[in-house]
Design a protein around this motif. Sequence first.
Motif, PDB file in Angstrom:
ATOM      1  N   VAL A   1       0.841  -1.206   0.000  1.00  0.00           N
ATOM      2  CA  VAL A   1       0.000   0.000   0.000  1.00  0.00           C
ATOM      3  C   VAL A   1       0.872   1.250   0.000  1.00  0.00           C
ATOM      4  O   VAL A   1       0.588   2.224  -0.711  1.00  0.00           O
ATOM      5  N   ALA A   2       1.958   1.236   0.800  1.00  0.00           N
ATOM      6  CA  ALA A   2       2.847   2.397   0.869  1.00  0.00           C
ATOM      7  C   ALA A   2       3.477   2.678  -0.484  1.00  0.00           C
ATOM      8  O   ALA A   2       3.558   3.840  -0.924  1.00  0.00           O
ATOM      9  N   ARG A   3       3.919   1.599  -1.172  1.00  0.00           N
ATOM     10  CA  ARG A   3       4.507   1.788  -2.492  1.00  0.00           C
ATOM     11  C   ARG A   3       3.478   2.343  -3.471  1.00  0.00           C
ATOM     12  O   ARG A   3       3.788   3.193  -4.311  1.00  0.00           O
ATOM     13  N   SER A   4       2.257   1.862  -3.361  1.00  0.00           N
ATOM     14  CA  SER A   4       1.194   2.336  -4.244  1.00  0.00           C
ATOM     15  C   SER A   4       0.909   3.817  -4.008  1.00  0.00           C
ATOM     16  O   SER A   4       0.753   4.596  -4.951  1.00  0.00           O
ATOM     17  N   LEU A   5       0.858   4.211  -2.723  1.00  0.00           N
ATOM     18  CA  LEU A   5       0.588   5.608  -2.391  1.00  0.00           C
ATOM     19  C   LEU A   5       1.731   6.498  -2.845  1.00  0.00           C
ATOM     20  O   LEU A   5       1.515   7.605  -3.353  1.00  0.00           O
ATOM     21  N   ASP A   6       2.972   6.024  -2.650  1.00  0.00           N
ATOM     22  CA  ASP A   6       4.128   6.803  -3.090  1.00  0.00           C
ATOM     23  C   ASP A   6       4.099   6.997  -4.602  1.00  0.00           C
ATOM     24  O   ASP A   6       4.378   8.091  -5.107  1.00  0.00           O
ATOM     25  N   SER A   7       3.765   5.930  -5.326  1.00  0.00           N
ATOM     26  CA  SER A   7       3.708   6.014  -6.785  1.00  0.00           C
ATOM     27  C   SER A   7       2.627   6.977  -7.231  1.00  0.00           C
ATOM     28  O   SER A   7       2.823   7.783  -8.146  1.00  0.00           O
ATOM     29  N   ALA A   8       1.460   6.918  -6.570  1.00  0.00           N
ATOM     30  CA  ALA A   8       0.359   7.819  -6.920  1.00  0.00           C
ATOM     31  C   ALA A   8       0.731   9.269  -6.620  1.00  0.00           C
ATOM     32  O   ALA A   8       0.392  10.179  -7.383  1.00  0.00           O
ATOM     33  N   ARG A   9       1.450   9.477  -5.515  1.00  0.00           N
ATOM     34  CA  ARG A   9       1.863  10.833  -5.149  1.00  0.00           C
ATOM     35  C   ARG A   9       2.831  11.401  -6.186  1.00  0.00           C
ATOM     36  O   ARG A   9       2.721  12.566  -6.589  1.00  0.00           O
ATOM     37  N   VAL A  10       3.769  10.585  -6.617  1.00  0.00           N
ATOM     38  CA  VAL A  10       4.732  11.035  -7.623  1.00  0.00           C
ATOM     39  C   VAL A  10       4.022  11.396  -8.924  1.00  0.00           C
ATOM     40  O   VAL A  10       4.316  12.416  -9.555  1.00  0.00           O
ATOM     41  N   ARG A  11       3.049  10.546  -9.334  1.00  0.00           N
ATOM     42  CA  ARG A  11       2.306  10.835 -10.561  1.00  0.00           C
ATOM     43  C   ARG A  11       1.518  12.130 -10.428  1.00  0.00           C
ATOM     44  O   ARG A  11       1.463  12.943 -11.360  1.00  0.00           O
ATOM     45  N   ALA A  12       0.887  12.328  -9.261  1.00  0.00           N
ATOM     46  CA  ALA A  12       0.103  13.548  -9.045  1.00  0.00           C
ATOM     47  C   ALA A  12       1.000  14.778  -9.073  1.00  0.00           C
ATOM     48  O   ALA A  12       0.650  15.800  -9.685  1.00  0.00           O
ATOM     49  N   GLU A  13       2.160  14.698  -8.431  1.00  0.00           N
ATOM     50  CA  GLU A  13       3.074  15.834  -8.427  1.00  0.00           C
ATOM     51  C   GLU A  13       3.551  16.158  -9.837  1.00  0.00           C
ATOM     52  O   GLU A  13       3.691  17.330 -10.208  1.00  0.00           O
ATOM     53  N   SER A  14       3.788  15.115 -10.627  1.00  0.00           N
ATOM     54  CA  SER A  14       4.223  15.323 -12.005  1.00  0.00           C
ATOM     55  C   SER A  14       3.139  16.014 -12.828  1.00  0.00           C
ATOM     56  O   SER A  14       3.412  16.933 -13.604  1.00  0.00           O
ATOM     57  N   ARG A  15       1.875  15.575 -12.653  1.00  0.00           N
ATOM     58  CA  ARG A  15       0.771  16.194 -13.392  1.00  0.00           C
ATOM     59  C   ARG A  15       0.581  17.647 -13.002  1.00  0.00           C
ATOM     60  O   ARG A  15       0.378  18.514 -13.862  1.00  0.00           O
ATOM     61  N   VAL A  16       0.639  17.912 -11.699  1.00  0.00           N
ATOM     62  CA  VAL A  16       0.489  19.286 -11.225  1.00  0.00           C
ATOM     63  C   VAL A  16       1.599  20.163 -11.790  1.00  0.00           C
ATOM     64  O   VAL A  16       1.355  21.285 -12.247  1.00  0.00           O
ATOM     65  N   GLN A  17       2.825  19.652 -11.779  1.00  0.00           N
ATOM     66  CA  GLN A  17       3.947  20.441 -12.288  1.00  0.00           C
ATOM     67  C   GLN A  17       3.792  20.742 -13.771  1.00  0.00           C
ATOM     68  O   GLN A  17       4.148  21.834 -14.238  1.00  0.00           O
ATOM     69  N   ARG A  18       3.243  19.806 -14.523  1.00  0.00           N
ATOM     70  CA  ARG A  18       3.021  20.056 -15.948  1.00  0.00           C
ATOM     71  C   ARG A  18       2.005  21.168 -16.158  1.00  0.00           C
ATOM     72  O   ARG A  18       2.164  22.000 -17.075  1.00  0.00           O
ATOM     73  N   PHE A  19       0.972  21.225 -15.320  1.00  0.00           N
ATOM     74  CA  PHE A  19       0.013  22.331 -15.408  1.00  0.00           C
ATOM     75  C   PHE A  19       0.689  23.657 -15.056  1.00  0.00           C
ATOM     76  O   PHE A  19       0.466  24.678 -15.725  1.00  0.00           O
ATOM     77  N   LEU A  20       1.508  23.659 -13.997  1.00  0.00           N
ATOM     78  CA  LEU A  20       2.198  24.881 -13.590  1.00  0.00           C
ATOM     79  C   LEU A  20       3.163  25.350 -14.674  1.00  0.00           C
ATOM     80  O   LEU A  20       3.222  26.545 -14.980  1.00  0.00           O
ATOM     81  N   ASP A  21       3.915  24.420 -15.238  1.00  0.00           N
ATOM     82  CA  ASP A  21       4.859  24.785 -16.299  1.00  0.00           C
ATOM     83  C   ASP A  21       4.128  25.350 -17.512  1.00  0.00           C
ATOM     84  O   ASP A  21       4.581  26.328 -18.126  1.00  0.00           O
ATOM     85  N   ALA A  22       2.997  24.743 -17.852  1.00  0.00           N
ATOM     86  CA  ALA A  22       2.219  25.221 -18.996  1.00  0.00           C
ATOM     87  C   ALA A  22       1.705  26.635 -18.742  1.00  0.00           C
ATOM     88  O   ALA A  22       1.744  27.493 -19.642  1.00  0.00           O
ATOM     89  N   ALA A  23       1.218  26.880 -17.535  1.00  0.00           N
ATOM     90  CA  ALA A  23       0.713  28.215 -17.207  1.00  0.00           C
ATOM     91  C   ALA A  23       1.831  29.253 -17.278  1.00  0.00           C
ATOM     92  O   ALA A  23       1.633  30.363 -17.793  1.00  0.00           O
ATOM     93  N   LEU A  24       3.017  28.921 -16.782  1.00  0.00           N
ATOM     94  CA  LEU A  24       4.136  29.858 -16.839  1.00  0.00           C
ATOM     95  C   LEU A  24       4.536  30.153 -18.278  1.00  0.00           C
ATOM     96  O   LEU A  24       4.858  31.302 -18.628  1.00  0.00           O
ATOM     97  N   GLU A  25       4.518  29.138 -19.120  1.00  0.00           N
ATOM     98  CA  GLU A  25       4.826  29.355 -20.531  1.00  0.00           C
ATOM     99  C   GLU A  25       3.824  30.311 -21.173  1.00  0.00           C
ATOM    100  O   GLU A  25       4.199  31.210 -21.933  1.00  0.00           O
ATOM    101  N   LEU A  26       2.546  30.127 -20.851  1.00  0.00           N
ATOM    102  CA  LEU A  26       1.515  31.005 -21.405  1.00  0.00           C
ATOM    103  C   LEU A  26       1.652  32.431 -20.875  1.00  0.00           C
ATOM    104  O   LEU A  26       1.423  33.404 -21.604  1.00  0.00           O
ATOM    105  N   MET A  27       2.036  32.565 -19.614  1.00  0.00           N
ATOM    106  CA  MET A  27       2.247  33.892 -19.039  1.00  0.00           C
ATOM    107  C   MET A  27       3.417  34.587 -19.727  1.00  0.00           C
ATOM    108  O   MET A  27       3.403  35.805 -19.920  1.00  0.00           O
ATOM    109  N   ASN A  28       4.419  33.817 -20.094  1.00  0.00           N
ATOM    110  CA  ASN A  28       5.558  34.384 -20.800  1.00  0.00           C
ATOM    111  C   ASN A  28       5.200  34.809 -22.220  1.00  0.00           C
ATOM    112  O   ASN A  28       5.863  35.673 -22.803  1.00  0.00           O
ATOM    113  N   ASP A  29       4.168  34.190 -22.768  1.00  0.00           N
ATOM    114  CA  ASP A  29       3.815  34.410 -24.172  1.00  0.00           C
ATOM    115  C   ASP A  29       2.979  35.657 -24.406  1.00  0.00           C
ATOM    116  O   ASP A  29       2.732  36.029 -25.559  1.00  0.00           O
ATOM    117  N   ASN A  30       2.460  36.296 -23.346  1.00  0.00           N
ATOM    118  CA  ASN A  30       1.655  37.499 -23.561  1.00  0.00           C
ATOM    119  C   ASN A  30       2.163  38.651 -22.713  1.00  0.00           C
ATOM    120  O   ASN A  30       2.837  38.445 -21.704  1.00  0.00           O
TER     121      ASN A  30
END
Length: 233
Positions: free
Chosen positions: A21-50
């Motif tokens: 269960v711990a490994r599963s939760l750790d894996s899910a947390r890493v995936r969630a952090e990666s997805r969130v970071q991709r949204f943040l990076d995308a938003a920063l790119e768009l902010m730079n574009d205007n």
Amino acid sequence: MATNETPADPPAPASWRDQAVARSLDSARVRAESRVQRFLDAALELMNDNATGKEFTVQEVVERSGQSLRSFYQYFGGKQELLLALFEESVRSTADLLGDKVAAEPDPRERLHLFVVEYYRICRPTSRGATRKAPARALAEFAQQLLTAQPDEAARAFDPLVTLFEGVLKDAQEAGVIRAGVPLRRVAGVVLEAIMFNAFSSTIGGASAGTKTDDAAEELWGLIFYGIGAPEA
């Protein structure tokens, strides 16, 4: 001296189920952090574009990130929460940067001085034609709105910076650089607000937007540290 206390038993090893269960939760947390970071990076790119740094939509963030709208709303309630997340990341990175700078200065008074002028430089708007990108101004404007509209959220977002500055003030107080009895946490917040708003108030006091940043930072430092009251006779 001998005691009658019985040594505590070592903790029981985790069962295979707990470990799985711990490994599963750790894996899910890493995936969630990666997805969130991709949204943040995308938003920063768009902010730079205007030019303003604010003219982008949630749909554009989703498309730039290569993820789904459903996934976006798993992590953010909307654009406002996304901006808050970006601002919190900005505050943390600013605190890390300032923390590294002040840690290298051994003198408590100069450490306080360094913090004030360096934070002023970070907050200072960039003149037209300069190379700083849009997010700096957009996030600074968001911070000012947050302070008035959502003070509790602002307090949480600014906590890393306030905590760092509180420590700088505490060192200065213990060294006799500032007077005893000053409420450090409150003063830290007041001074940070003064620096941030002063860096953007190029018209209230009649100051020119072209005023040299170093000169303006030193003027503010003098006002904060020495005040404007004449010494008592």
